[in-house]
Design a protein around this motif. Structure first.
Motif, PDB file in Angstrom:
ATOM      1  N   PRO A  52      20.398  10.902   3.598  1.00 56.16           N
ATOM      2  CA  PRO A  52      21.669  11.907   4.326  1.00 56.16           C
ATOM      3  C   PRO A  52      23.078  10.894   4.275  1.00 56.16           C
ATOM      4  O   PRO A  52      22.905   9.793   3.800  1.00 56.16           O
ATOM      5  N   VAL A  53      24.102  11.835   4.535  1.00 52.37           N
ATOM      6  CA  VAL A  53      25.449  11.162   4.436  1.00 52.37           C
ATOM      7  C   VAL A  53      25.049  10.160   5.487  1.00 52.37           C
ATOM      8  O   VAL A  53      24.550  10.280   6.695  1.00 52.37           O
ATOM      9  N   ALA A  70      28.083   5.742   2.216  1.00 54.09           N
ATOM     10  CA  ALA A  70      27.422   6.725   1.557  1.00 54.09           C
ATOM     11  C   ALA A  70      28.121   8.138   2.232  1.00 54.09           C
ATOM     12  O   ALA A  70      27.739   8.668   3.327  1.00 54.09           O
ATOM     13  N   VAL A  71      28.630   8.827   1.190  1.00 50.57           N
ATOM     14  CA  VAL A  71      29.299  10.029   1.728  1.00 50.57           C
ATOM     15  C   VAL A  71      28.830  11.339   1.031  1.00 50.57           C
ATOM     16  O   VAL A  71      29.140  12.292   1.055  1.00 50.57           O
ATOM     17  N   LYS A  72      27.703  11.188   0.265  1.00 49.53           N
ATOM     18  CA  LYS A  72      27.044  12.433  -0.307  1.00 49.53           C
ATOM     19  C   LYS A  72      25.451  11.959   0.085  1.00 49.53           C
ATOM     20  O   LYS A  72      25.005  11.312   0.281  1.00 49.53           O
ATOM     21  N   VAL A  73      24.790  13.455  -0.090  1.00 49.69           N
ATOM     22  CA  VAL A  73      23.461  13.632   0.085  1.00 49.69           C
ATOM     23  C   VAL A  73      22.822  13.331  -1.288  1.00 49.69           C
ATOM     24  O   VAL A  73      23.182  13.954  -2.124  1.00 49.69           O
ATOM     25  N   TYR A  74      21.638  12.446  -1.278  1.00 51.60           N
ATOM     26  CA  TYR A  74      20.943  12.245  -2.554  1.00 51.60           C
ATOM     27  C   TYR A  74      19.482  12.640  -2.303  1.00 51.60           C
ATOM     28  O   TYR A  74      19.057  12.493  -1.203  1.00 51.60           O
ATOM     29  N   HIS A  88      19.514   7.049  -6.614  1.00 55.14           N
ATOM     30  CA  HIS A  88      19.590   6.442  -5.236  1.00 55.14           C
ATOM     31  C   HIS A  88      18.331   6.469  -4.753  1.00 55.14           C
ATOM     32  O   HIS A  88      17.614   7.523  -4.723  1.00 55.14           O
ATOM     33  N   TRP A  89      17.981   5.218  -3.926  1.00 52.95           N
ATOM     34  CA  TRP A  89      16.625   5.149  -3.272  1.00 52.95           C
ATOM     35  C   TRP A  89      16.840   4.916  -1.857  1.00 52.95           C
ATOM     36  O   TRP A  89      17.675   4.020  -1.486  1.00 52.95           O
ATOM     37  N   HIS A  90      15.883   5.044  -0.984  1.00 50.05           N
ATOM     38  CA  HIS A  90      15.752   4.780   0.233  1.00 50.05           C
ATOM     39  C   HIS A  90      15.735   3.099   0.202  1.00 50.05           C
ATOM     40  O   HIS A  90      14.597   2.905  -0.844  1.00 50.05           O
ATOM     41  N   SER A  91      16.004   2.281   0.899  1.00 50.49           N
ATOM     42  CA  SER A  91      15.940   0.794   0.549  1.00 50.49           C
ATOM     43  C   SER A  91      14.168   0.424   0.683  1.00 50.49           C
ATOM     44  O   SER A  91      13.779  -0.226  -0.133  1.00 50.49           O
ATOM     45  N   SER A  92      13.476   1.069   1.637  1.00 49.53           N
ATOM     46  CA  SER A  92      12.066   0.730   1.646  1.00 49.53           C
ATOM     47  C   SER A  92      11.234   1.607   0.658  1.00 49.53           C
ATOM     48  O   SER A  92      10.385   0.846   0.203  1.00 49.53           O
ATOM     49  N   CYS A  93      11.721   2.532   0.345  1.00 44.88           N
ATOM     50  CA  CYS A  93      11.002   3.334  -0.943  1.00 44.88           C
ATOM     51  C   CYS A  93      11.085   2.329  -2.324  1.00 44.88           C
ATOM     52  O   CYS A  93      10.374   2.079  -3.033  1.00 44.88           O
ATOM     53  N   TRP A  94      12.412   1.699  -2.388  1.00 45.53           N
ATOM     54  CA  TRP A  94      12.606   0.929  -3.728  1.00 45.53           C
ATOM     55  C   TRP A  94      11.699  -0.281  -3.584  1.00 45.53           C
ATOM     56  O   TRP A  94      11.023  -0.909  -4.540  1.00 45.53           O
TER      57      TRP A  94
END
Length: 107
Positions: A71-72, A57-61, A91-97
């Motif tokens: 965050p990165v 994960a190299v970018k902010v989404y 791109h989602w947080h795993s918990s949000c998904w």
């Protein structure tokens, strides 16, 4: 000089699983072929899911589930429709998904 091995380093198919394996081997092969992608069907339709490890994960989404930044360096998931053109990739947080069916997306 190293001591001699009494057993073979290769796994024998005798008495064990047959070459090609069972469901676990098929799942592992599918993950290798698809690059870690999987399909998921839910109340909101069918999705392709790819898990992103923190090191990749190299970018902010911005997560569409909570409207907070990813965050990165944070592990998360990327999801999209299987038959779309890729414009719906998010791109989602795993918990949000995992909790998406219990709340509406925030914009």
């Amino acid at each position: 000089m190293s001591p001699r091995r009494n057993s073979s380093r290769r796994k024998s198919s005798r008495g064990g699983r047959a070459p090609g394996g069972g469901p676990e081997a098929e799942d592992a092969l599918m993950l290798r072929i698809t690059g870690g992608q999987s399909r998921e069907a839910g109340p909101d339709g069918e999705w392709i899911i790819r898990r992103v490890i923190g090191a990749a994960a190299v970018k902010v989404y911005r997560c569409p589930g909570c409207a907070q930044e990813i965050p990165v360096g944070m592990a998360h998931v990327v999801v999209w429709r299987p038959y779309g053109d890729g414009d719906d990739r998010r791109h989602w947080h795993s918990s949000c998904w995992e909790r998406r069916s219990r709340r509406a997306p925030r914009y």
